[in-house]
Structures are given as structure tokens and as C-alpha cells.
Design a protein around this motif. Sequence first.
Motif, PDB file in Angstrom:
ATOM      1  N   GLU A 106     -63.808 -62.400 -42.521  1.00 18.76           N
ATOM      2  CA  GLU A 106     -64.161 -63.612 -41.761  1.00 18.76           C
ATOM      3  C   GLU A 106     -65.257 -63.314 -40.732  1.00 18.76           C
ATOM      4  O   GLU A 106     -65.229 -63.806 -39.607  1.00 18.76           O
ATOM      5  N   CYS A 107     -66.198 -62.486 -41.130  1.00 19.06           N
ATOM      6  CA  CYS A 107     -67.313 -62.108 -40.257  1.00 19.06           C
ATOM      7  C   CYS A 107     -68.631 -62.386 -40.967  1.00 19.06           C
ATOM      8  O   CYS A 107     -68.674 -62.543 -42.190  1.00 19.06           O
ATOM      9  N   TYR A 108     -69.687 -62.433 -40.160  1.00 16.96           N
ATOM     10  CA  TYR A 108     -71.052 -62.560 -40.691  1.00 16.96           C
ATOM     11  C   TYR A 108     -71.707 -61.185 -40.636  1.00 16.96           C
ATOM     12  O   TYR A 108     -71.591 -60.475 -39.631  1.00 16.96           O
ATOM     13  N   MET A 109     -72.395 -60.789 -41.725  1.00 12.97           N
ATOM     14  CA  MET A 109     -73.020 -59.467 -41.785  1.00 12.97           C
ATOM     15  C   MET A 109     -74.453 -59.596 -42.281  1.00 12.97           C
ATOM     16  O   MET A 109     -74.711 -60.314 -43.255  1.00 12.97           O
ATOM     17  N   LEU A 110     -75.373 -58.898 -41.610  1.00 10.34           N
ATOM     18  CA  LEU A 110     -76.790 -58.901 -42.002  1.00 10.34           C
ATOM     19  C   LEU A 110     -77.296 -57.463 -41.986  1.00 10.34           C
ATOM     20  O   LEU A 110     -77.297 -56.803 -40.949  1.00 10.34           O
ATOM     21  N   VAL A 111     -77.738 -56.993 -43.157  1.00  5.46           N
ATOM     22  CA  VAL A 111     -78.301 -55.639 -43.289  1.00  5.46           C
ATOM     23  C   VAL A 111     -79.805 -55.755 -43.109  1.00  5.46           C
ATOM     24  O   VAL A 111     -80.486 -56.461 -43.866  1.00  5.46           O
ATOM     25  N   GLN A 112     -80.331 -55.064 -42.088  1.00  4.93           N
ATOM     26  CA  GLN A 112     -81.760 -55.177 -41.760  1.00  4.93           C
ATOM     27  C   GLN A 112     -82.258 -53.822 -41.258  1.00  4.93           C
ATOM     28  O   GLN A 112     -81.817 -53.347 -40.214  1.00  4.93           O
TER      29      GLN A 112
ATOM     30  N   VAL B  76     -73.346 -57.490 -37.139  1.00  7.52           N
ATOM     31  CA  VAL B  76     -72.044 -58.040 -37.543  1.00  7.52           C
ATOM     32  C   VAL B  76     -71.565 -59.001 -36.464  1.00  7.52           C
ATOM     33  O   VAL B  76     -71.669 -58.702 -35.271  1.00  7.52           O
ATOM     34  N   MET B  77     -71.041 -60.166 -36.879  1.00  8.71           N
ATOM     35  CA  MET B  77     -70.513 -61.179 -35.963  1.00  8.71           C
ATOM     36  C   MET B  77     -69.175 -61.684 -36.472  1.00  8.71           C
ATOM     37  O   MET B  77     -69.003 -61.886 -37.677  1.00  8.71           O
ATOM     38  N   GLY B  78     -68.228 -61.899 -35.549  1.00  7.50           N
ATOM     39  CA  GLY B  78     -66.930 -62.437 -35.934  1.00  7.50           C
ATOM     40  C   GLY B  78     -65.841 -62.003 -34.992  1.00  7.50           C
ATOM     41  O   GLY B  78     -66.109 -61.512 -33.892  1.00  7.50           O
ATOM     42  N   PRO B  79     -64.574 -62.153 -35.396  1.00  7.48           N
ATOM     43  CA  PRO B  79     -63.453 -61.705 -34.537  1.00  7.48           C
ATOM     44  C   PRO B  79     -63.403 -60.183 -34.444  1.00  7.48           C
ATOM     45  O   PRO B  79     -63.931 -59.473 -35.295  1.00  7.48           O
TER      46      PRO B  79
END
Length: 340
Positions: A161-167, A173-176
Motif C-alpha cells: 500500500e505504498c507508492y514507489m518510484l525508481v529513479q 517510497v511513500m506510504g504508511p
Amino acid sequence: MPSTYNKDKPWDTPDIDKWKIETFKPEDNASGSPFLEESSFMTLFPKYREEYLRQIWGDVTKALNKHQIACTLDLIEGSMTVKTTRKTFDPAAILNARDLIKLLARSVPFPQAVKILDDDTACEIIKIGNIVPSKERFIKRRQRLIGPNGNTLKALELLTECYMLVQGNTVAVMGPHKGLKLLRRVIEDCMKNIHPIYHIKELMVKRELAKRPELAEEDWSRFLPNFKKRNVARKKPKKVTEKKVYTPFPPTQTPRKVDLQIESGEYFLGKKEKKVKELQEKKQKQDEMKEIKQQERSKDYVAPEEEVRENKLLAKKSKKDKKRKSDDEHGDSKKKRTKD
């Protein structure tokens, strides 16, 4: 004296959610006076983010104005700054604003990054560039986090239940907080050559077990899959270097260029003679190369071997002629016999 700390409170009823994070309002600031000191945070952003930040900066200021936080975008220096004002009432809002500009600098889109201003959302920027020394291995392992068509990344987002961006060299990473802890372990293990699919299977099993209340107080280790490392036989190198026999004597010294010239007699030649010799050697090399090139060119003009095809009509005629000759010979032999 008995402790009165664990005494039942009259206001502690079961309908109260103890884990609920309530929003901080201006009334909650008891003093009502502005902060004694101004807090500010600055972060740099890469050149390719300049155009996007210029477009969405109006929305950023609107979002931060709700929390009474000022922000500035410096395109000359390439930086973003957030700071508290005299109207700021929430002391934790400046920390969320700091995380917001960090996420924007790491290519997180604004609609997703603005969610960090909520109290129940946390973020983390995990550095993965220094874990793997080889660049080729780093690129392969980083690609494992995304997976084919982004399937691995989507599965991790759904399970945690998180947001993940590989850059680049980082993963935003965003979430609880619980999801962030799981994702950090998955990302670090992936860079240490443990495939994310193993963690995905484990998380899926745990998700199904959590739906069963009878297993709430039991150990789940017996249900979780056990992945053992296997020593796969690798291909042997083509060139097998033989072990050299140890000798206490040092190897023979290689002769110098001057020594070789003295042996060949070139050292004692004059300048003119040396030039003549060099020209002769060059001419010999040129003649050799010329012959090799002529041989290569002549290969193109060699006629290929063709398959000999028999003409069926001619073959039939030759058979008929042979039969006639054989018949004539038999007839002549019969005539001779009759005469005799």
C-alpha cells in the motif's frame, strides 16, 4: 505504594480509536503566538526538472499556504526553499514541506508528492547506488525492481500500500510506516542479489493468513515458503591456465633494444645506412601487403563450381545408339555363323 498508572480511566472506552492521528488545528496551539525562530529547508533539483517545476509551482504554493508555509523557487541557483511564517501553527508542517520538495526533486509527480502533507503518510528516499560496485550488475538489479512492463513494481505497491518510484541511484517510497519498512528490506535485498519475487510470495501468504482470526496468535513460519540457495554449476572458462612449476631462480632477463641492435649489427650503422634499411623494410612490407590484397581481390573473380546437369533427351539418344550398335554387332555375328 501500589502504582496508579495502570488504573482504568473513565474516558477510556472501547469505541475510541487510540491509533487514529487527528489533524492539528490552530486551536491546538495553546500559546497562539508565532514561533520564536524561523525554520527553513533548501534542496537542489536537476536541470531536467526545471520546466516541470515552473509549471506546477503555483499549485505547490497553494498547497503550502493551507499550512501557512512560504516557498520559493530559484531557477538561477536550481534550488527550492520552504520556511515557516508568523502565521504557522503546526510545528511538524515544515518537516512535511521539506519532504515535499525532496520528492519533487526526485521526479515524483506533484499529485502524488502533495500527499506527504497528510499526517498518516510518510516518505523515504533509499540510496541504492553504493551497494553494487559493478555498473552493469547495478542496472540489471535495479531493473528487477521494476520487472517486465512494471509488473513487479505494481505488485509491491499493492501488497505494501505504498507508492514507489525508481529513479537514478535512489528509490523514492511513500506510504504508511509499516509498508516503508517492508519496501526498504525488499529493495536492499534486491541489490544484494535476492529477487523481489521471493518477498512478493511471502507477502501474499501473510496477507491471506491475516484474514483468518484463528491464526492471529500463532507462529506463521510453518506457512511461509522456504527458499534455499542452490549452487548452480557455472560454465568453465575456455582458457584453462596451467599451474606453473615453482622455481627458486628468477626468470631470464629480457634483452634491451640496444642489445638486440648490437647483435644484428644495426647499432654500428650510420644514419644514411639506417634510413636505407628502414626504407627497404617498408618496401618489403608494402610488397607483402600488396600480394595479400591481390590474392583477396582475385578470389572474387574465381568462378564457382557448377553442378553438371544431364540432358535427358541426349541421354535417351545415346541409349538408342548403343542399342542399335549392339543389334548390328549381333546381326553381323549371326551372318558369319551362317556362312561358316
